[in-house]
Each structure stands twice: as C-alpha cells, then as structure tokens.
Scaffold this active site. Structure first.
Site, PDB file in Angstrom:
ATOM      1  N   GLY A 106       0.730  -1.223  -0.016  1.00 20.59           N
ATOM      2  CA  GLY A 106       0.303   0.221   0.023  1.00 20.59           C
ATOM      3  C   GLY A 106       0.785   1.166  -0.051  1.00 20.59           C
TER       4      GLY A 106
ATOM      5  N   LYS B 209      -6.023   7.424  10.655  1.00 16.53           N
ATOM      6  CA  LYS B 209      -7.587   7.283  10.869  1.00 16.53           C
ATOM      7  C   LYS B 209      -7.860   7.699  12.347  1.00 16.53           C
ATOM      8  CE  LYS B 209      -9.493   3.619   8.001  1.00 16.53           C
ATOM      9  NZ  LYS B 209     -10.083   2.531   7.831  1.00 16.53           N
TER      10      LYS B 209
ATOM     11  N   LEU C 141       1.969  -1.596  12.742  1.00  9.62           N
ATOM     12  CA  LEU C 141       3.250  -1.025  13.047  1.00  9.62           C
ATOM     13  C   LEU C 141       3.674  -1.264  14.364  1.00  9.62           C
ATOM     14  CD1 LEU C 141       2.497   2.468  11.560  1.00  9.62           C
ATOM     15  CD2 LEU C 141       4.267   0.871  11.026  1.00  9.62           C
TER      16      LEU C 141
ATOM     17  N   ASP D 211       1.448   3.203   4.869  1.00  9.65           N
ATOM     18  CA  ASP D 211       0.392   4.253   4.157  1.00  9.65           C
ATOM     19  C   ASP D 211      -0.574   4.527   5.314  1.00  9.65           C
ATOM     20  OD1 ASP D 211      -0.468   1.612   4.888  1.00  9.65           O
ATOM     21  OD2 ASP D 211      -1.297   0.908   2.824  1.00  9.65           O
TER      22      ASP D 211
ATOM     23  N   ASP E 127      -4.208   2.140  11.218  1.00  7.71           N
ATOM     24  CA  ASP E 127      -5.600   2.044  11.637  1.00  7.71           C
ATOM     25  C   ASP E 127      -5.710   1.362  12.987  1.00  7.71           C
ATOM     26  OD1 ASP E 127      -8.188   1.381  11.399  1.00  7.71           O
ATOM     27  OD2 ASP E 127      -8.176  -0.141  10.148  1.00  7.71           O
ATOM     28  N   THR E 128      -5.732   0.291  13.319  1.00  9.26           N
ATOM     29  CA  THR E 128      -5.713  -0.135  14.913  1.00  9.26           C
ATOM     30  C   THR E 128      -4.206   0.190  15.365  1.00  9.26           C
ATOM     31  OG1 THR E 128      -5.096  -2.455  14.293  1.00  9.26           O
ATOM     32  CG2 THR E 128      -7.279  -1.782  14.245  1.00  9.26           C
ATOM     33  N   GLY E 129      -3.460   0.316  14.511  1.00 12.20           N
ATOM     34  CA  GLY E 129      -1.956   0.356  14.984  1.00 12.20           C
ATOM     35  C   GLY E 129      -1.124  -0.875  15.241  1.00 12.20           C
TER      36      GLY E 129
ATOM     37  N   ASP F 288      -5.488  -0.265  -1.699  1.00 11.74           N
ATOM     38  CA  ASP F 288      -6.481  -1.095  -2.363  1.00 11.74           C
ATOM     39  C   ASP F 288      -7.617  -1.524  -1.622  1.00 11.74           C
ATOM     40  OD1 ASP F 288      -4.994  -3.074  -0.624  1.00 11.74           O
ATOM     41  OD2 ASP F 288      -5.739  -4.393  -1.984  1.00 11.74           O
TER      42      ASP F 288
HETATM   43  P1  5GP Z   1      -3.623  -1.703  11.262  1.00 10.78           P
HETATM   44  O1  5GP Z   1      -2.733  -2.907  11.869  1.00 10.78           O
HETATM   45  O2  5GP Z   1      -3.114  -0.217  11.888  1.00 10.78           O
HETATM   46  O3  5GP Z   1      -4.915  -2.021  11.829  1.00 10.78           O
HETATM   47  O4  5GP Z   1      -3.777  -1.825   9.654  1.00 10.78           O
HETATM   48  C1  5GP Z   1      -2.750  -1.119   8.827  1.00 10.78           C
HETATM   49  C2  5GP Z   1      -2.861  -1.671   7.651  1.00 10.78           C
HETATM   50  O5  5GP Z   1      -4.271  -1.933   7.257  1.00 10.78           O
HETATM   51  C3  5GP Z   1      -2.559  -0.641   6.593  1.00 10.78           C
HETATM   52  O6  5GP Z   1      -1.278  -0.606   6.476  1.00 10.78           O
HETATM   53  C4  5GP Z   1      -3.349  -0.886   5.349  1.00 10.78           C
HETATM   54  O7  5GP Z   1      -2.636  -1.792   4.812  1.00 10.78           O
HETATM   55  C5  5GP Z   1      -4.663  -1.651   5.927  1.00 10.78           C
HETATM   56  N1  5GP Z   1      -5.848  -0.914   6.078  1.00 10.78           N
HETATM   57  C6  5GP Z   1      -6.145  -0.167   7.149  1.00 10.78           C
HETATM   58  N2  5GP Z   1      -7.344   0.894   6.758  1.00 10.78           N
HETATM   59  C7  5GP Z   1      -7.366   0.799   5.469  1.00 10.78           C
HETATM   60  C8  5GP Z   1      -8.197   1.450   4.729  1.00 10.78           C
HETATM   61  O8  5GP Z   1      -9.245   2.365   5.055  1.00 10.78           O
HETATM   62  N3  5GP Z   1      -8.061   1.302   3.408  1.00 10.78           N
HETATM   63  C9  5GP Z   1      -7.108   0.310   2.883  1.00 10.78           C
HETATM   64  N4  5GP Z   1      -6.934   0.066   1.763  1.00 10.78           N
HETATM   65  N5  5GP Z   1      -6.285  -0.394   3.680  1.00 10.78           N
HETATM   66  C10 5GP Z   1      -6.235  -0.157   4.896  1.00 10.78           C
HETATM   67 MG    MG Z   2      -0.321  -1.426   4.970  1.00 14.77          MG
END
Ligand code: 5GP
Ligand code: MG
Length: 201
Positions: free
Chosen positions: A68, A154, A131, A123, A126-128, A182
């Site tokens: 992404g 977010k 990372l 990119d 979201d939940t973190g 995507d």
């Molecule tokens: P986290 O671990 O922070 O929940 O998720 C992060 C990853 O989930 C991001 O790097 C991305 O690849 C995917 N992701 C989270 N939210 C979105 C969204 O709204 N759209 C898209 N396309 N990918 C997302």
């Molecule tokens: Mg990602």
C-alpha cells in the site's frame, strides 16, 4: 541524538468526509474523493522538508511496508534531499494479529539497520497493530533511532500505543482506497485518496 519529533511543530491537516464527488465512471464504487492530487503533492513536500531537516546528517534506512505504501513512497522520497537506503517489508493487511505477534522480517535486515537511523514508512495507521508489531521487531535490532511516517492516520480510538512522528493527513474512520491503497487489489492506481462506497465492502 536525534532532535525532538517534528509532529510537535506540525499541524496535521484534518480531512472531511465529503470533499468532492468522484469522477462519473467511478461512482458505483467510490463515495467521494477525500484528498486530491495537488493537496497530496503539497503536503508530501512539507513532510519531505521536515524529514530532510531532521535526518540530513544521519545514516538513514527507510523501511517501507508494502504494497500500500508504494505510491506514497515514490513521491515522498523525491522530496527527501539527503542520502538514504531503502528496504521493504511485506506485511499483509491486518496481519498484525494480536498485539504480541511478531511479523517475520528478512534475515539480513537486523544487520542492515543496527546503529542506523530507521524511518518506517506506512500508508495508513488504523488499529496500529501492524506498526506496533513491526516496530517492536525492528527495535530488537538496535537501530540508533526509529521513527514512523504515515500518510494517513485514521481518527479512531486506539488500544495500541503507537504515535507516528510524521503524519500526512488525519482521515475519518472510513475505508479508503487510491494512491496505493487497495480494496481487493483494486484502485491502487487512482491519483487521489477516496472513500470506498460502504455497499462495496
Ligand atoms: P492496522 O494494523 O493499523 O489496523 O492496519 C494497518 C494496515 O491495514 C494498513 O497499512 C493498510 O494496509 C490496511 N488498512 C487499514 N485501513 C485501511 C483502509 O481504510 N483502506 C485500505 N485500503 N487499507 C487499510
Ligand atoms: Mg499496509
């Protein structure tokens, strides 16, 4: 030591939900355009200038989380005016799993980042969990410093304690696509960040 984080000196632009309608041909799938190409370009130039000011005399390794981040990375690095090395990590979406799960990283990566200043580029936060898991693993390799740069943050309540150092935009809690992001491998090639229609996913 590396100077205090730029985030403190920076005001991250918030993005509203209904910025502008999508092009006619995309109306079946895209609800609205949240961040257009020129706004992306201007903000990324600011981020690159800050990163350049913070890192220009350091030995830097940029670690990008694929896929992404590809489009953002390509634009961001062209605004970074100092030498750096690029490494990539593939962490499939939502594979952060539980907060304690550790993503696998390439065997030679720890050696490449030990004692270096690491900038992790992703990119969207979201939940973190992704990372958190990745940075925990990278820190085990004892880099000189580790910072996080995300294009989008977010606005959601987060149980994981992750504070990115460089943030492009704060976006509402909707599913976004475009500019590398995507939905089922589609829409990565859109030149803007858009909200996917809720009835599409
Ligand atoms: P986290 O671990 O922070 O929940 O998720 C992060 C990853 O989930 C991001 O790097 C991305 O690849 C995917 N992701 C989270 N939210 C979105 C969204 O709204 N759209 C898209 N396309 N990918 C997302
Ligand atoms: Mg990602």
């Amino acid at each position: 030591m590396i100077r205090g984080t730029s985030e403190a000196r920076d005001r991250v632009p918030p993005v509203g939900r209904r910025t502008s309608p999508p092009p006619e041909a995309l109306r079946g799938e895209i609800a609205s355009v949240l961040i257009g190409p020129s706004r992306l370009r201007r903000r990324i130039a600011q981020m690159g200038a800050r990163i350049t000011a913070d890192y220009s005399d350091k030995e830097v390794v940029v670690i990008a989380l694929l896929n992404g981040t590809l489009v953002f990375l390509a634009d961001l690095i062209r605004t970074m005016d100092f030498p750096f090395r690029i490494e990539t990590l593939r962490v499939s979406s939502y594979s952060g799993g539980t907060p304690d799960s550790s993503p696998r990283i390439r065997e030679d990566l720890p050696r490449r980042i030990r004692g270096r200043h690491v900038l992790v580029v992703d990119d969207i936060l979201d939940t973190g969990r992704t990372l958190a898991a990745v940075t925990r693993r990278l820190r085990q390799a004892r880099p000189a410093s580790l910072r996080i740069c995300v294009l989008l943050d977010k606005t959601i309540p987060r149980s994981v304690d992750i504070r990115p150092d460089y943030v492009g935009f704060r976006v509402p809690d909707v599913f976004v696509v475009g500019y590398g992001l995507d939905f089922a491998e589609r829409h990565r090639n859109l030149p803007f960040v858009a909200e996917l229609r809720a009835d599409t996913h």
